[in-house]
Design an enzyme around this catalytic site. Structure first.
Site, PDB file in Angstrom:
ATOM      1  N   ASP A 175       0.675  -1.292   0.062  1.00 36.02           N
ATOM      2  CA  ASP A 175      -0.071  -0.065   0.042  1.00 36.02           C
ATOM      3  C   ASP A 175       0.742   1.202   0.173  1.00 36.02           C
ATOM      4  O   ASP A 175       0.347   2.289   0.564  1.00 36.02           O
ATOM      5  CB  ASP A 175      -0.833  -0.050   1.255  1.00 36.02           C
ATOM      6  N   LYS A 198       2.153   1.895  -5.130  1.00 35.51           N
ATOM      7  CA  LYS A 198       2.740   1.278  -6.149  1.00 35.51           C
ATOM      8  C   LYS A 198       1.714   1.607  -7.476  1.00 35.51           C
ATOM      9  O   LYS A 198       2.167   2.121  -8.649  1.00 35.51           O
ATOM     10  CB  LYS A 198       2.758  -0.161  -6.343  1.00 35.51           C
ATOM     11  N   GLY A 253      -4.528  -4.365  -3.816  1.00 36.41           N
ATOM     12  CA  GLY A 253      -5.501  -3.303  -4.264  1.00 36.41           C
ATOM     13  C   GLY A 253      -4.489  -2.224  -4.608  1.00 36.41           C
ATOM     14  O   GLY A 253      -4.069  -1.493  -3.598  1.00 36.41           O
ATOM     15  N   HIS A 254      -4.599  -1.800  -5.707  1.00 35.33           N
ATOM     16  CA  HIS A 254      -4.160  -0.776  -6.290  1.00 35.33           C
ATOM     17  C   HIS A 254      -4.849   0.286  -6.740  1.00 35.33           C
ATOM     18  O   HIS A 254      -5.672   0.314  -7.708  1.00 35.33           O
ATOM     19  CB  HIS A 254      -2.849  -1.210  -7.407  1.00 35.33           C
ATOM     20  N   GLN A 303       2.078  -5.953  -3.030  1.00 35.00           N
ATOM     21  CA  GLN A 303       2.775  -6.158  -1.663  1.00 35.00           C
ATOM     22  C   GLN A 303       3.863  -5.352  -1.502  1.00 35.00           C
ATOM     23  O   GLN A 303       4.146  -4.428  -2.007  1.00 35.00           O
ATOM     24  CB  GLN A 303       2.880  -7.571  -1.168  1.00 35.00           C
TER      25      GLN A 303
HETATM   26  P1  GDP Z   1      -0.644   0.299  -3.420  1.00 34.61           P
HETATM   27  O1  GDP Z   1      -1.159  -0.991  -3.011  1.00 34.61           O
HETATM   28  O2  GDP Z   1       0.648   0.380  -3.200  1.00 34.61           O
HETATM   29  O3  GDP Z   1      -0.968   0.592  -4.964  1.00 34.61           O
HETATM   30  O4  GDP Z   1      -1.309   1.348  -2.748  1.00 34.61           O
HETATM   31  P2  GDP Z   1      -2.933   1.453  -2.320  1.00 34.61           P
HETATM   32  O5  GDP Z   1      -3.740   1.692  -3.392  1.00 34.61           O
HETATM   33  O6  GDP Z   1      -3.488   0.313  -1.455  1.00 34.61           O
HETATM   34  O7  GDP Z   1      -2.953   2.809  -1.299  1.00 34.61           O
HETATM   35  C1  GDP Z   1      -2.334   4.002  -1.670  1.00 34.61           C
HETATM   36  C2  GDP Z   1      -3.275   5.017  -1.318  1.00 34.61           C
HETATM   37  O8  GDP Z   1      -2.890   6.352  -1.149  1.00 34.61           O
HETATM   38  C3  GDP Z   1      -4.596   4.968  -2.239  1.00 34.61           C
HETATM   39  O9  GDP Z   1      -5.660   5.346  -1.768  1.00 34.61           O
HETATM   40  C4  GDP Z   1      -3.841   6.113  -3.158  1.00 34.61           C
HETATM   41  O10 GDP Z   1      -5.155   6.707  -3.800  1.00 34.61           O
HETATM   42  C5  GDP Z   1      -3.370   7.159  -2.084  1.00 34.61           C
HETATM   43  N1  GDP Z   1      -2.364   7.778  -2.746  1.00 34.61           N
HETATM   44  C6  GDP Z   1      -1.216   7.479  -3.501  1.00 34.61           C
HETATM   45  N2  GDP Z   1      -0.415   8.416  -3.499  1.00 34.61           N
HETATM   46  C7  GDP Z   1      -0.737   9.497  -2.746  1.00 34.61           C
HETATM   47  C8  GDP Z   1      -0.275  10.797  -2.306  1.00 34.61           C
HETATM   48  O11 GDP Z   1       0.988  10.921  -2.800  1.00 34.61           O
HETATM   49  N3  GDP Z   1      -0.846  11.716  -1.616  1.00 34.61           N
HETATM   50  C9  GDP Z   1      -2.024  10.956  -1.257  1.00 34.61           C
HETATM   51  N4  GDP Z   1      -2.544  11.907  -0.417  1.00 34.61           N
HETATM   52  N5  GDP Z   1      -2.476   9.844  -1.445  1.00 34.61           N
HETATM   53  C10 GDP Z   1      -1.874   9.024  -2.325  1.00 34.61           C
HETATM   54  P1  IMO Z   2      -0.899  -4.211  -2.288  1.00 31.57           P
HETATM   55  O1  IMO Z   2      -0.351  -4.948  -3.610  1.00 31.57           O
HETATM   56  C1  IMO Z   2      -0.798  -4.609   2.197  1.00 31.57           C
HETATM   57  C2  IMO Z   2      -1.032  -8.504   4.144  1.00 31.57           C
HETATM   58  C3  IMO Z   2      -2.076  -9.132   4.606  1.00 31.57           C
HETATM   59  C4  IMO Z   2      -1.664 -10.038   5.625  1.00 31.57           C
HETATM   60  C5  IMO Z   2      -0.568 -10.584   4.940  1.00 31.57           C
HETATM   61  C6  IMO Z   2      -0.688 -11.958   4.286  1.00 31.57           C
HETATM   62  O2  IMO Z   2      -1.999  -3.594  -2.486  1.00 31.57           O
HETATM   63  O3  IMO Z   2       0.402  -3.253  -1.571  1.00 31.57           O
HETATM   64  P2  IMO Z   2      -2.257 -12.899   2.081  1.00 31.57           P
HETATM   65  O4  IMO Z   2      -3.777 -12.561   1.736  1.00 31.57           O
HETATM   66  O5  IMO Z   2      -1.367 -12.337   1.334  1.00 31.57           O
HETATM   67  O6  IMO Z   2      -2.100 -14.310   2.527  1.00 31.57           O
HETATM   68  O7  IMO Z   2      -2.263 -11.912   3.599  1.00 31.57           O
HETATM   69  O8  IMO Z   2      -0.103  -9.720   3.761  1.00 31.57           O
HETATM   70  N1  IMO Z   2      -1.334  -8.150   2.456  1.00 31.57           N
HETATM   71  C7  IMO Z   2      -1.257  -6.951   1.906  1.00 31.57           C
HETATM   72  N2  IMO Z   2      -0.845  -5.782   2.678  1.00 31.57           N
HETATM   73  N3  IMO Z   2      -1.078  -4.352   0.932  1.00 31.57           N
HETATM   74  C8  IMO Z   2      -1.228  -5.696  -0.101  1.00 31.57           C
HETATM   75  O9  IMO Z   2      -1.151  -5.583  -1.389  1.00 31.57           O
HETATM   76  C9  IMO Z   2      -1.200  -6.920   0.600  1.00 31.57           C
HETATM   77  N4  IMO Z   2      -1.555  -8.034   0.289  1.00 31.57           N
HETATM   78  C10 IMO Z   2      -1.112  -8.854   1.427  1.00 31.57           C
HETATM   79  O10 IMO Z   2      -2.806  -7.881   5.097  1.00 31.57           O
HETATM   80  O11 IMO Z   2      -1.049  -9.196   6.608  1.00 31.57           O
HETATM   81 MG    MG Z   3      -2.806  -1.783  -1.871  1.00 28.71          MG
END
Ligand code: GDP
Ligand code: IMO
Ligand code: MG
Length: 433
Positions: free
Chosen positions: A14, A17, A41-42, A226
Site C-alpha cells: 500500500d 505502487k 489493491g492498487h 505487496q
Molecule cells: P498500492 O497497493 O501500493 O498501489 O497502494 P494503495 O492503492 O493500496 O494505497 C495507496 C493509497 O494512497 C491510495 O488510496 C492512493 O490513492 C493514495 N495515494 C497514492 N499516492 C498518494 C499521495 O501522494 N498522496 C495522497 N494523499 N494519497 C496518495
Molecule cells: P498491495 O499490492 C498490504 C498482507 C495481509 C496480511 C499478509 C498475508 O495492495 O500493496 P495474504 O492474503 O497475502 O495471505 O495476507 O499480507 N497483504 C497486504 N497488505 N497491501 C497488500 O497488497 C497486501 N497483500 C497482502 O494483510 O497481513
Molecule cells: Mg494496496
C-alpha cells in the site's frame, strides 16, 4: 523512461505502487504483474475518478498500454472476469486485445479461499490477518504440485482428475481438522467449463509474447504487489504473504529476461502503514498525541482490498534500509508526502533499543521486534500545502531535508515525489539511473 522499469513496494504494501505505475504507463507499451494475486489493491485516481485494481495491471486505464498477468500470479478467474466487466462498463476500450493472462498461472479455487478463512479462524492469536483471498493455499498447491493452472482448464481429463484429488483432500481437512462445512464438487466442473470459455480470449503464452516484445525494444513496466517486508523469505516471517515480492521476481514470474536498461524503483510511503498482524516497531496505536489516528484519517488509511483500518506509524528507516539492501534498489519514489503537511516535527526511526542494547538491523527472529523501542531522529516538518507544486525546487525546504535524510540513511536517490492521490500529482526529480 528506460526500456524497463520495475516498481515494487518497499514496506508492508500500500505504498502507492499503483499510482506510480499509472504515472509511468503513459510512456510504456506493456505493463505486467509478476506475483501475488487479488490480495493486492492498487488505487488509481484519474481526473478525480478512483479505480481500484486487484488483479489487472495498473496500466489498463491508458488506452495504448497492453497488460500482462504472468505465470507467477495466482489468479481467481471469477475476480478477473468481474474486474474486466467493471472496466468494460466504465468504458475502458479494447480489453480483449490489450489484456493477456498467462496459461501457466495457477488458479485460485473456492477451496483455497475456504481453507484460508478456516485457518485464520482457527489460529486465534496466531492468525496472520490474511486477506482471505486464498493466496497462501493456492501457492501451497503450486509448490506441492497439485495446483490447477489456467492451461489445465482446457484439458477436461487433467482438470477433472486433479479437481477430484484436491476436493477429497481439502474436504477431509475442512471437516475433520477445521470442523468446517465441506464443499460440494457438484457443478464445479460445469462452472469452470463456462469460465474457461469466458477467459479464452485473454489466455496466451505470455512469456513468449513478452520476450518477443522486449527483443523488439518495446517499453515494459513490471508492477509489483505487496512489499519487501511481506516477502515470504525476507519479510517479517511468518507475518508475510506467500510470494516473493522482490524485483528479481519480475523475471521469474513472467519468464522473461529483463531489458538491459532497466530502472529498479522502490516505492516508499513517507510514513509507515501495515494491514494484518505482525511486528511494526514504529506503530502509533493509541499514542497520547493521537498521531497514529491522525495519519489514518489524513492519509485515508483503510485497506483497498478488505477495507480494514491500516495500522499507522512513523517512517521506519531501519526496516526500509533492510528491505532496500535485500533487493539492491537504489532509486525511490516517495509517496504521500502531502499527508505529513502540518504535522509539526516529524520522527524517523534510525535504530532499535532492546533490553538496554541498541541494534539497527532487521533480525531474522522477528519476535525480537515485539518489545523494541524505536530510536528516533526528529526532523522539522512543513506547513505550506504541496498542492499544485510541479517542480522539486518549489518544495518546502523541510521536505527537501526529509527526502535528503532518507537518501543518506539508505544510500539511495529519490527519483519521484508524489504529493496527492491524482495522476497529475507527481514531481519527477529527473534523476536517471
Ligand atoms: P498500492 O497497493 O501500493 O498501489 O497502494 P494503495 O492503492 O493500496 O494505497 C495507496 C493509497 O494512497 C491510495 O488510496 C492512493 O490513492 C493514495 N495515494 C497514492 N499516492 C498518494 C499521495 O501522494 N498522496 C495522497 N494523499 N494519497 C496518495
Ligand atoms: P498491495 O499490492 C498490504 C498482507 C495481509 C496480511 C499478509 C498475508 O495492495 O500493496 P495474504 O492474503 O497475502 O495471505 O495476507 O499480507 N497483504 C497486504 N497488505 N497491501 C497488500 O497488497 C497486501 N497483500 C497482502 O494483510 O497481513
Ligand atoms: Mg494496496
Amino acid at each position: 523512461m528506460p526500456q524497463g522499469v520495475v516498481i515494487i513496494g518497499v514496506q508492508w504494501g500500500d505504498e502507492g505502487k499503483g499510482k506510480i505505475v499509472d504515472y509511468y504507463a503513459a510512456e510504456a507499451n506493456v505493463v505486467a504483474r509478476f506475483q501475488g494475486g487479488n490480495n493486492a489493491g492498487h488505487t488509481l485516481v484519474v481526473q478525480g475518478k478512483q479505480t481500484i485494481l486487484h488483479l489487472i495491471p495498473s496500466g489498463i486505464l491508458h488506452p495504448h498500454a497492453e497488460c500482462v498477468i504472468g505465470s507467477g500470479v495466482v489468479v481467481d478467474p471469477e475476480v478477473f472476469l468481474a474486474e474486466v466487466d467493471v472496466l468494460r462498463k466504465a468504458g475502458v476500450p479494447n480489453l480483449e486485445q490489450r489484456l493477456a493472462l498467462s496459461d501457466r498461472a495457477h488458479v485460485i479455487l473456492d477451496y483455497h479461499r475456504k481453507l484460508d478463512a478456516a485457518r485464520e479462524g482457527n489460529a486465534g492469536d496466531g492468525k496472520i490477518g490474511t486477506t482471505k483471498r486464498g493466496i497462501g493455499p493456492a501457492y501451497e498447491d503450486r509448490a506441492a504440485r497439485r495446483g490447477i493452472r489456467i492451461a489445465d482448464l482446457y484439458n477436461d481429463k487433467v482438470f477433472a482428475e486433479r479437481l477430484a484429488q484436491n476436493f477429497a483432500e481439502k474436504n477431509f481437512l475442512l471437516t475433520e481438522y477445521y470442523k468446517a462445512e465441506p464443499l460440494s464438487m457438484d457443478q464445479v466442473v460445469e462452472k469452470y467449463r463456462r469460465i474457461a470459455e469466458q477467459l479464452r480470449p485473454f489466455v496466451r503464452d505470455t512469456a513468449k509474447w513478452l520476450n518477443d516484445a522486449i527483443v523488439c525494444g518495446r517499453k515494459v513496466l513490471f508492477e509489483g504487489a505487496q512489499g519487501v517486508l511481506l516477502d515470504v523469505d525476507y519479510g517479517s516471517y511468518p507475518y508475510v504473504t506467500s510470494s516473493h515480492t522482490l524485483p528479481s521476481q519480475a523475471a521469474l514470474g513472467l519468464g522473461v529476461r529483463l531489458p538491459k536498461e532497466t530502472l529498479f524503483l522502490g516505492t516508499i510511503k513517507a510514513y509507515s502503514t501495515r494491514v494484518g498482524e505482525g511486528p511494526f516497531p514504529t506503530e502509533l496505536e493509541g499514542d497520547p498525541e493521537g498521531i497514529g489516528e491522525k495519519l489514518r484519517l489524513t492519509g485515508k488509511e483503510y485497506g483497498a482490498t478488505t477495507g480494514r483500518p491500516r495500522r499507522c506509524g512513523w517512517l521506519d528507516l531501519v526496516a526500509v534500509r533492510h528491505a532496500l539492501r535485500t533487493c539492491g534498489i537504489r532509486h525511490l519514489a516517495i509517496t504521500k508526502a502531502d499527508v505529513l503537511t502540518g504535522f509539526g516535527d516529524l520522527k524517523v526511526c534510525v535504530g532499535y533499543q532492546r533490553k538496554g542494547q541498541r541494534f539497527d538491523d532487521w533480525p531474522a527472529d522477528t519476535t525480537m521486534l515485539d518489545d523494541v523501542e524505536p530510536v528516533y531522529e526528529t526532523l522539522p516538518g512543513w506547513t505550506a500545502s504541496l498542492d499544485g507544486i510541479r517542480s522539486a525546487a518549489d518544495l518546502p525546504k523541510e521536505l527537501k531535508n526529509y527526502l535528503r535524510f532518507i537518501e543518506e540513511f539508505t544510500d539511495t536517490r529519490v527519483n519521484l515525489v508524489s504529493t496527492g492521490a491524482g495522476r497529475e500529482a507527481v514531481i519527477d526529480i529527473h534523476r536517471a539511473f
